[in-house]
Design a protein around this motif. Sequence first.
Motif, PDB file in Angstrom:
ATOM      1  N   VAL A  41       0.830  -1.203   0.000  1.00  0.00           N
ATOM      2  CA  VAL A  41       0.000   0.000   0.000  1.00  0.00           C
ATOM      3  C   VAL A  41       0.866   1.255   0.000  1.00  0.00           C
ATOM      4  O   VAL A  41       0.580   2.235  -0.705  1.00  0.00           O
ATOM      5  CB  VAL A  41      -0.939  -0.012   1.215  1.00  0.00           C
ATOM      6  CG1 VAL A  41      -1.661   1.330   1.356  1.00  0.00           C
ATOM      7  CG2 VAL A  41      -1.954  -1.149   1.097  1.00  0.00           C
ATOM      8  N   GLU A  42       1.952   1.229   0.765  1.00  0.00           N
ATOM      9  CA  GLU A  42       2.794   2.423   0.909  1.00  0.00           C
ATOM     10  C   GLU A  42       3.626   2.696  -0.339  1.00  0.00           C
ATOM     11  O   GLU A  42       3.737   3.848  -0.782  1.00  0.00           O
ATOM     12  CB  GLU A  42       3.728   2.258   2.112  1.00  0.00           C
ATOM     13  CG  GLU A  42       4.607   3.472   2.361  1.00  0.00           C
ATOM     14  CD  GLU A  42       5.482   3.321   3.590  1.00  0.00           C
ATOM     15  OE1 GLU A  42       6.311   4.223   3.848  1.00  0.00           O
ATOM     16  OE2 GLU A  42       5.335   2.296   4.306  1.00  0.00           O
ATOM     17  N   ARG A  79      -7.334  -6.156   4.378  1.00  0.00           N
ATOM     18  CA  ARG A  79      -7.047  -4.986   5.219  1.00  0.00           C
ATOM     19  C   ARG A  79      -5.667  -5.109   5.866  1.00  0.00           C
ATOM     20  O   ARG A  79      -5.168  -6.206   6.101  1.00  0.00           O
ATOM     21  CB  ARG A  79      -8.120  -4.836   6.294  1.00  0.00           C
ATOM     22  CG  ARG A  79      -9.541  -4.710   5.740  1.00  0.00           C
ATOM     23  CD  ARG A  79     -10.526  -4.466   6.882  1.00  0.00           C
ATOM     24  NE  ARG A  79     -11.899  -4.503   6.425  1.00  0.00           N
ATOM     25  CZ  ARG A  79     -12.549  -3.477   5.866  1.00  0.00           C
ATOM     26  NH1 ARG A  79     -11.910  -2.342   5.692  1.00  0.00           N
ATOM     27  NH2 ARG A  79     -13.799  -3.601   5.484  1.00  0.00           N
ATOM     28  N   GLN A  85     -10.115   1.380   7.634  1.00  0.00           N
ATOM     29  CA  GLN A  85     -10.761   1.993   6.478  1.00  0.00           C
ATOM     30  C   GLN A  85      -9.870   3.101   5.943  1.00  0.00           C
ATOM     31  O   GLN A  85      -9.128   3.716   6.692  1.00  0.00           O
ATOM     32  CB  GLN A  85     -12.122   2.580   6.873  1.00  0.00           C
ATOM     33  CG  GLN A  85     -13.138   1.564   7.334  1.00  0.00           C
ATOM     34  CD  GLN A  85     -13.721   0.741   6.184  1.00  0.00           C
ATOM     35  OE1 GLN A  85     -13.364   0.946   5.032  1.00  0.00           O
ATOM     36  NE2 GLN A  85     -14.602  -0.190   6.506  1.00  0.00           N
ATOM     37  N   ASP A  88      -7.675  -0.585   0.856  1.00  0.00           N
ATOM     38  CA  ASP A  88      -6.597  -0.305  -0.089  1.00  0.00           C
ATOM     39  C   ASP A  88      -6.333  -1.457  -1.048  1.00  0.00           C
ATOM     40  O   ASP A  88      -5.739  -1.255  -2.107  1.00  0.00           O
ATOM     41  CB  ASP A  88      -5.299   0.005   0.674  1.00  0.00           C
ATOM     42  CG  ASP A  88      -5.390   1.295   1.468  1.00  0.00           C
ATOM     43  OD1 ASP A  88      -5.565   2.352   0.843  1.00  0.00           O
ATOM     44  OD2 ASP A  88      -5.299   1.242   2.708  1.00  0.00           O
ATOM     45  N   ILE A  89      -6.729  -2.677  -0.679  1.00  0.00           N
ATOM     46  CA  ILE A  89      -6.471  -3.848  -1.513  1.00  0.00           C
ATOM     47  C   ILE A  89      -7.761  -4.662  -1.631  1.00  0.00           C
ATOM     48  O   ILE A  89      -8.403  -4.962  -0.618  1.00  0.00           O
ATOM     49  CB  ILE A  89      -5.363  -4.741  -0.927  1.00  0.00           C
ATOM     50  CG1 ILE A  89      -4.090  -3.940  -0.680  1.00  0.00           C
ATOM     51  CG2 ILE A  89      -5.071  -5.914  -1.866  1.00  0.00           C
ATOM     52  CD1 ILE A  89      -3.014  -4.714   0.076  1.00  0.00           C
ATOM     53  N   ILE A 160     -13.725   2.455  -0.530  1.00  0.00           N
ATOM     54  CA  ILE A 160     -12.564   2.063  -1.319  1.00  0.00           C
ATOM     55  C   ILE A 160     -11.639   3.257  -1.534  1.00  0.00           C
ATOM     56  O   ILE A 160     -12.071   4.351  -1.878  1.00  0.00           O
ATOM     57  CB  ILE A 160     -13.007   1.503  -2.684  1.00  0.00           C
ATOM     58  CG1 ILE A 160     -13.848   0.239  -2.474  1.00  0.00           C
ATOM     59  CG2 ILE A 160     -11.809   1.191  -3.562  1.00  0.00           C
ATOM     60  CD1 ILE A 160     -14.441  -0.299  -3.746  1.00  0.00           C
ATOM     61  N   SER A 161     -10.341   3.016  -1.347  1.00  0.00           N
ATOM     62  CA  SER A 161      -9.333   4.039  -1.570  1.00  0.00           C
ATOM     63  C   SER A 161      -9.266   4.403  -3.052  1.00  0.00           C
ATOM     64  O   SER A 161      -9.555   3.589  -3.926  1.00  0.00           O
ATOM     65  CB  SER A 161      -7.968   3.535  -1.096  1.00  0.00           C
ATOM     66  OG  SER A 161      -6.933   4.389  -1.520  1.00  0.00           O
ATOM     67  N   GLU A 162      -8.866   5.640  -3.342  1.00  0.00           N
ATOM     68  CA  GLU A 162      -8.730   6.075  -4.738  1.00  0.00           C
ATOM     69  C   GLU A 162      -7.618   5.313  -5.449  1.00  0.00           C
ATOM     70  O   GLU A 162      -7.680   5.093  -6.658  1.00  0.00           O
ATOM     71  CB  GLU A 162      -8.442   7.578  -4.792  1.00  0.00           C
ATOM     72  CG  GLU A 162      -9.624   8.444  -4.365  1.00  0.00           C
ATOM     73  CD  GLU A 162      -9.331   9.920  -4.523  1.00  0.00           C
ATOM     74  OE1 GLU A 162      -8.223  10.242  -5.009  1.00  0.00           O
ATOM     75  OE2 GLU A 162     -10.197  10.733  -4.176  1.00  0.00           O
ATOM     76  N   ASN A 163      -6.586   4.907  -4.694  1.00  0.00           N
ATOM     77  CA  ASN A 163      -5.462   4.178  -5.282  1.00  0.00           C
ATOM     78  C   ASN A 163      -5.577   2.686  -4.987  1.00  0.00           C
ATOM     79  O   ASN A 163      -4.603   2.034  -4.601  1.00  0.00           O
ATOM     80  CB  ASN A 163      -4.136   4.724  -4.735  1.00  0.00           C
ATOM     81  CG  ASN A 163      -3.934   6.188  -5.057  1.00  0.00           C
ATOM     82  OD1 ASN A 163      -4.187   6.616  -6.182  1.00  0.00           O
ATOM     83  ND2 ASN A 163      -3.472   6.952  -4.092  1.00  0.00           N
ATOM     84  N   ILE A 164      -6.768   2.148  -5.176  1.00  0.00           N
ATOM     85  CA  ILE A 164      -7.025   0.757  -4.850  1.00  0.00           C
ATOM     86  C   ILE A 164      -6.107  -0.173  -5.654  1.00  0.00           C
ATOM     87  O   ILE A 164      -5.843   0.055  -6.831  1.00  0.00           O
ATOM     88  CB  ILE A 164      -8.515   0.408  -5.120  1.00  0.00           C
ATOM     89  CG1 ILE A 164      -8.868  -0.978  -4.595  1.00  0.00           C
ATOM     90  CG2 ILE A 164      -8.849   0.567  -6.580  1.00  0.00           C
ATOM     91  CD1 ILE A 164      -8.943  -1.080  -3.116  1.00  0.00           C
ATOM     92  N   ILE A 165      -5.630  -1.213  -4.989  1.00  0.00           N
ATOM     93  CA  ILE A 165      -4.812  -2.253  -5.628  1.00  0.00           C
ATOM     94  C   ILE A 165      -5.686  -3.488  -5.767  1.00  0.00           C
ATOM     95  O   ILE A 165      -6.285  -3.951  -4.803  1.00  0.00           O
ATOM     96  CB  ILE A 165      -3.566  -2.552  -4.789  1.00  0.00           C
ATOM     97  CG1 ILE A 165      -2.683  -1.311  -4.719  1.00  0.00           C
ATOM     98  CG2 ILE A 165      -2.788  -3.732  -5.388  1.00  0.00           C
ATOM     99  CD1 ILE A 165      -1.563  -1.400  -3.706  1.00  0.00           C
TER     100      ILE A 165
END
Length: 211
Positions: A41-42, A79, A85, A88-89, A160-165
């Motif tokens: 994620v980072e 998670r 929350q 990210d994945i 959901i994160s904008e930079n979802i993986i």
Amino acid sequence: MKRFRFTLTAVCLVLIWLGWTDVSLFLRNRAPQTITAAALVENGPPREWLHVTGGYLDLLEGISTSGTLELEAFLIPLRLSPGVQPIDILVETRDPQIIQRLQDYYFTFDSETAQRAYLEAHAEDFRGQRDITGMLVGGLVASGNKDKLLKLAREEGLDISENIIFLSAGKEPARIRGFFFLGLGLLGLLKVGSMWRNAGRDAAPETENPL
């Protein structure tokens, strides 16, 4: 005849492009690269084929992607820690054990008490730490599928994160298909080249001027 040769050339070039895409993906990913969920994620994905450790697969947030009552595939958040929350994945999985757990939880019990008891008895399966090995979703077709699944996830209310993986669990790079496409395309181009040469020889007498 010329139109056929142009069409065949175009088909061969597409095969070569598809083949090289698969071959280059395979050469970059001889084995899955191990990375923690936090580092993924980072820092983002270092390669396409990954073995992700240290994440918590939240089965209760899973969404069936089958489109029918028969559960065949799920989209499940991975998670960094339970309850974190936003997500990210996201993992698309067809793992029979996971599907069986979800089928039992949603369809086996007649009361909420029995359902809760089942959840407590298998808490580690539903929200425990789990390693995931799979491929990043990429390519034109796969990206279109990814967009549909992300739309479904948002419609179901997942944060959901904008930079979802997005990972497809269990998927591996194609080992033979790329070399097959590449070889087929190159052989096709050789055949097209011979057709052009033969056509040139056949046309030569017609263009010669008489003495």
